[in-house]
Design a protein around this motif. Sequence first.
Motif, mmCIF file in Angstrom:
data_model
loop_
_atom_site.group_PDB
_atom_site.id
_atom_site.type_symbol
_atom_site.label_atom_id
_atom_site.label_comp_id
_atom_site.label_asym_id
_atom_site.label_seq_id
_atom_site.Cartn_x
_atom_site.Cartn_y
_atom_site.Cartn_z
ATOM 1 N N TYR A 10 0.827 -1.201 0.000
ATOM 2 C CA TYR A 10 0.000 0.000 0.000
ATOM 3 C C TYR A 10 0.863 1.254 0.000
ATOM 4 C CZ TYR A 10 -3.555 -3.373 1.100
ATOM 5 O OH TYR A 10 -4.389 -4.458 1.029
ATOM 6 N N SER A 44 -0.196 -4.268 4.770
ATOM 7 C CA SER A 44 -1.451 -3.977 5.480
ATOM 8 C C SER A 44 -1.231 -3.925 6.987
ATOM 9 C CB SER A 44 -2.512 -5.015 5.139
ATOM 10 O OG SER A 44 -2.107 -6.295 5.583
ATOM 11 N N ARG A 65 -3.647 0.387 -3.560
ATOM 12 C CA ARG A 65 -3.373 -1.038 -3.322
ATOM 13 C C ARG A 65 -2.633 -1.598 -4.531
ATOM 14 N NH1 ARG A 65 -7.944 -5.343 -1.581
ATOM 15 N NH2 ARG A 65 -8.429 -5.374 -3.793
#
Length: 132
Positions: A10, A44, A65
């Motif tokens: 991310y 994450s 993402r």
Amino acid sequence: MAASLPTYLYKLVPSSAPVREPLPERLPVSVIDQQSGFVHLSTSLQVPNTLRLFFKDEPLVYVLRIPYDHVAQNIVFEDVTGRRGPRPDEGLFPHLYNGLKLGREEVESLSLWSNDGGWEKALDAARPWLLY
């Protein structure tokens, strides 16, 4: 400690640098990424602390993402001292060394999170999307 490689990475982008859709081939590069010579990413599991430490005063954050397998050949897991490892263990963050290119070819999806009510609220709402 993460036991395996992530499925997704991310990139968090402050609202002062809005990310528009459709994504361009190459997004603008942040000052910190330019100075570092790589794109700073998070797994994450690292996103909550990244939000709290680096985006605590941001009203909105764009979260990109990135499928790990799209960028795996250019990822190095490192800490601030330059210690490296083969996967994200305690304190090692994914850094993308590909000439600072991040855009539509690398990014799978985009989400906009609000800090209204705190990042915990945004993280709770994002749990189904924020995958390791």
